[in-house]
Write an enzyme that holds these catalytic residues in place. Sequence first.
Site, PDB file in Angstrom:
ATOM      1  N   ASP A  86      34.441 -23.032  -8.827  1.00 61.32           N
ATOM      2  CA  ASP A  86      35.200 -21.977  -9.498  1.00 61.32           C
ATOM      3  C   ASP A  86      35.514 -20.833  -8.532  1.00 61.32           C
ATOM      4  O   ASP A  86      34.841 -20.654  -7.513  1.00 61.32           O
ATOM      5  CB  ASP A  86      34.391 -21.406 -10.678  1.00 61.32           C
ATOM      6  CG  ASP A  86      34.191 -22.443 -11.766  1.00 61.32           C
ATOM      7  OD1 ASP A  86      34.993 -23.389 -11.837  1.00 61.32           O
ATOM      8  OD2 ASP A  86      33.218 -22.300 -12.529  1.00 61.32           O
ATOM      9  N   TYR A  87      36.494 -20.047  -8.922  1.00 63.30           N
ATOM     10  CA  TYR A  87      36.921 -18.876  -8.140  1.00 63.30           C
ATOM     11  C   TYR A  87      35.737 -17.982  -7.771  1.00 63.30           C
ATOM     12  O   TYR A  87      35.629 -17.479  -6.655  1.00 63.30           O
ATOM     13  CB  TYR A  87      37.925 -18.102  -9.011  1.00 63.30           C
ATOM     14  CG  TYR A  87      38.630 -16.949  -8.364  1.00 63.30           C
ATOM     15  CD1 TYR A  87      39.531 -17.160  -7.322  1.00 63.30           C
ATOM     16  CD2 TYR A  87      38.429 -15.642  -8.816  1.00 63.30           C
ATOM     17  CE1 TYR A  87      40.203 -16.099  -6.740  1.00 63.30           C
ATOM     18  CE2 TYR A  87      39.100 -14.578  -8.245  1.00 63.30           C
ATOM     19  CZ  TYR A  87      39.983 -14.819  -7.213  1.00 63.30           C
ATOM     20  OH  TYR A  87      40.653 -13.768  -6.631  1.00 63.30           O
TER      21      TYR A  87
END
Length: 240
Positions: free
Chosen positions: A103-104
């Site tokens: 994820d970011y």
Amino acid sequence: MERVQKVISNLGYESRRNAEKLIIDGKVLINGHVASLGDKVKDSDEIRVNGVILDRKNNQNKVYYLLNKPRGVVSTSNDDKGRKTVIDLIDTSLRIYPVGRLDYDTTGAILLTNDGELTNLLLHPKNEIEKVYLAKIKGIITGSDIHKLKSGVMIDSKKTSPALVKLKSYDKKTNTSMVLITIHEGHNHQVKKMFLSIGYEVLKLTRLKFAFLDVKNLKSGEYRMLTPKEVKKLYGLGKN
Ligand code: URA
């Protein structure tokens, strides 16, 4: 004829920047003569880096990088919102892509390569490649909730496979726990969803290990190339 630093990096031995540094340091020889930056080579020329003759025939320009992904970077090859990607952090002229996703806001170990065969092997569920995460969660996790995670919880109407789960520490003042969790599946946002399914929010997530590869010696944003031995070992994780 191609510049020697480009040939070295395209063969996957060193990044372009490292190759340039090695040339400046006099560690690169072309047909036994010390190379200068910008020297060009033809296919039949012998290139020696740090004393090792590069194998220019059997290597099919496959490259493998292990990156310690920082927060705030997407792990796709290009982002429609124009955000920085993991590819932007790697100095290569080859078309590489990440093996799976983080994820970011997740940090830690991520592989990047242009080797589709190895990517498929590492992502195929049957090979059960282990990933180790350290999650900082909100709340003090109970023994019975750890047990639930271990035996499998429901996410997206499916039960997760048994996982290794260990409470590393907790802090009553901040009301947080640090939990080590090892999974081999790779569903979207899997770790966050697993915790959420039993009522805990993940505040921070880092992947400590992908298969046997850890990022202990890499600072956030740093990367290194895998050794041929490591690549071979990764191939060895495939089950027939
Ligand atoms: N699980 C998550 O929830 N996020 C990641 O980035 C990786 C695993």
